[in-house]
Scaffold this active site. Structure first.
Site, PDB file in Angstrom:
ATOM      1  N   HIS A   1       0.883  -1.186   0.000  1.00  0.00           N
ATOM      2  CA  HIS A   1       0.000   0.000   0.000  1.00  0.00           C
ATOM      3  C   HIS A   1       0.910   1.223   0.000  1.00  0.00           C
ATOM      4  CE1 HIS A   1      -3.386   2.479   0.619  1.00  0.00           C
ATOM      5  NE2 HIS A   1      -3.766   2.141   1.839  1.00  0.00           N
TER       6      HIS A   1
ATOM      7  N   HIS B   1      -1.981  -1.819 -10.023  1.00  0.00           N
ATOM      8  CA  HIS B   1      -2.913  -1.238  -9.064  1.00  0.00           C
ATOM      9  C   HIS B   1      -4.184  -2.072  -9.082  1.00  0.00           C
ATOM     10  CE1 HIS B   1      -5.267   1.741  -6.913  1.00  0.00           C
ATOM     11  NE2 HIS B   1      -4.131   2.290  -6.579  1.00  0.00           N
TER      12      HIS B   1
ATOM     13  N   ASP C   1       3.152   5.775  -6.773  1.00  0.00           N
ATOM     14  CA  ASP C   1       4.383   5.577  -6.019  1.00  0.00           C
ATOM     15  C   ASP C   1       5.628   5.450  -6.883  1.00  0.00           C
ATOM     16  OD1 ASP C   1       3.391   5.683  -3.460  1.00  0.00           O
ATOM     17  OD2 ASP C   1       2.644   3.637  -3.570  1.00  0.00           O
TER      18      ASP C   1
END
Ligand code: ACO
Length: 429
Positions: free
Chosen positions: A269, A308, A364
């Protein structure tokens, strides 16, 4: 036109059922009536990790992962990043609409007024090692803050709840900065709220001591503001789901936020950008990319920062971050890992393995490069995610508590273990 419904025949009994379809869903409880006999508990649905189960109705964040759309309260993320400050975004997440200037001034004032910590709170840090991971330290401070706010337990009192939500949002940057300074062995400083929500946070991170008046670089403040906006909320992800599930027991918002911080800290996460940096460092240079990608195809490694659960196209936040990267590098100098990242992305996006699985860069993939260039070490990156996400978590918490459909979260299970075993005394086992 009749109400949309689903006709289902239970082949065990031959009985048919009309299940109401509302908002593209059927109610899991509607299948409970499908029983094979009076002793049958009734049919349930099995959905580990909730990959196809909605758990709430929400008006906060909309995502269409197939085409890469992310909107908070209906406002597209790119427009928010370009035209609104993070505190405006935070207001919108909490209240439904972007604020007018007067509303924003009032909200910023409310945050500024609460930008101070109880005197003894930071003593918690004295008992924590400097080299410990900062996320559990942030969690400890957040939970500890709750002990100074006992009335926060009255979660059904809207005014009390709102007061504590505002306090948590105001104080989370202070907790995060305190964790940073503890790790770096820097003296703790009080906030300077006159610098604004993000400006003060940047100052608290960088200040040598309370008297340090080095101005905050506006490019860096703006970059951090945009990064905060991009991380404001992301509907029912792991940490928001944790916030809602824990909050459904009517737990106080400080403890719930602590639980959400825990959920965010995992490498699948919020911890992913930390892993991206480690991965880029391990790859080391562009010539080693093909060998690394061989390992990914053979399932020896994951391409961190790719893929994702929801986005099956380019994560819209990743595009905005790429732009911010170059602005920050203009101030800090180029991060040498960017060349590896760009080349990894170029090669991966053209490879069958990634195309077949719809794997694209997520938020990210590039955010860690910016944070590293700003002087943050990878293990602190997730803290930088938690600070703005606090506004999203609390918006989700508030919505959950106001929702008459919600009850304490309590999933069912399929029990596969032993039954009715005899307990022999320990010496006979
Ligand atoms: N690298 C290599 N292969 C991957 C990756 C990746 N990053 N992500 C998914 N895959 C592969 C899986 O191995 C699987 O392959 P298979 O069909 O051959 O078994 C397929 O793609 C589907 O992947 P799942 O794991 O089923 O997808 P899921 O939706 O469960 O996972 C997740 C999503 C956890 C984000 C995953 O893509 C991942 O681990 N990515 C790397 C970690 C990361 O960047 N996380 C940040 C997410 S964004 C955020 O939280 C802010």
């Amino acid at each position: 036109m009749p109400d949309p419904s689903l006709k289902v025949t239970d082949n065990r009994t031959g009985k048919s059922y009309d299940l109401k379809i509302q908002d593209g869903t059927i109610k899991a409880m509607d299948i409970r009536q499908m029983q094979t006999g009076p002793d049958d508990f009734g049919l349930m649905s099995h959905d580990p990790a909730f990959t196809n189960t909605t758990s709430c109705r929400s008006k906060i964040t909309f995502i269409d992962g197939d085409v890469g759309i992310l909107e908070y309260r209906g406002y597209p993320i790119a427009e928010l990043a370009e035209h609104a400050k993070f505190t405006e975004v935070s207001y919108a997440l909490l209240n439904g609409d972007l604020p007018t200037k007067a509303q924003h001034d009032a909200f910023a004032g409310e945050l500024a007024k609460r930008a101070t910590l109880p005197a003894g709170l930071l003593k918690i840090l004295d008992g924590l090692p400097k080299g410990g991971h900062p996320m559990p330290a942030l969690m400890a401070l957040c939970a500890g803050l709750g002990t100074y706010n006992n009335d926060a337990r009255h979660v059904r009192d809207k005014a009390v709840r709102r007061e504590h939500m505002t306090r948590i949002i105001a104080q989370m940057p202070l907790l995060a900065a305190a964790v940073w300074r503890h790790r770096k062995g820097l003296p703790q400083v009080n906030a300077r709220p006159e610098l604004g929500y993000v400006g003060n946070f940047v100052w608290m991170i960088r200040a040598a001591d309370q008297n340090d008046r080095t101005p905050v670089n506006p490019v860096i403040e703006k970059a951090m503001d945009i990064l905060f906006t991009l991380h404001g909320d992301h509907e029912q992800n792991c940490s928001a789901a944790a916030m809602r599930a824990v909050g459904s027991s009517e737990c106080d918002p400080y403890s719930c936020t602590g639980a959400a911080i825990a959920a965010l800290s995992g490498p699948l996460h919020g911890g992913a950008n930390e892993e991206v940096l480690r991965m880029l460092a391990e790859i080391g240079n562009v010539s080693k990319i093909p060998a690394f990608l061989d390992g990914v195809r053979n399932k020896k490694a994951k391409l961190m920062g790719f893929g994702h659960r929801v986005y099956k196209s380019y994560d819209p936040r990743a595009k905005i971050i790429q732009k911010v990267c170059h602005e920050v590098f203009g101030v800090t100098g180029k991060n040498s890992k960017i060349d590896i990242a760009v080349e990894l992305e170029r090669i991966a996006l053209a490879e069958k393995y990634f195309i077949e699985r719809n794997l694209y860069p997520n938020v990210d993939f590039y955010s860690g490069l910016i944070y590293e260039s700003l002087g943050f070490d990878p293990s602190y990156f997730t803290v930088l995610f938690a600070v703005p996400r606090t506004s999203g978590w609390l918006s989700q918490y508030d919505e959950m508590l106001e929702d008459p459909e919600q009850k304490i979260a309590r999933p069912r299970q399929i029990y596969l273990g032993h039954r009715g075993r005899k307990v022999a005394p320990v010496a006979e086992r």
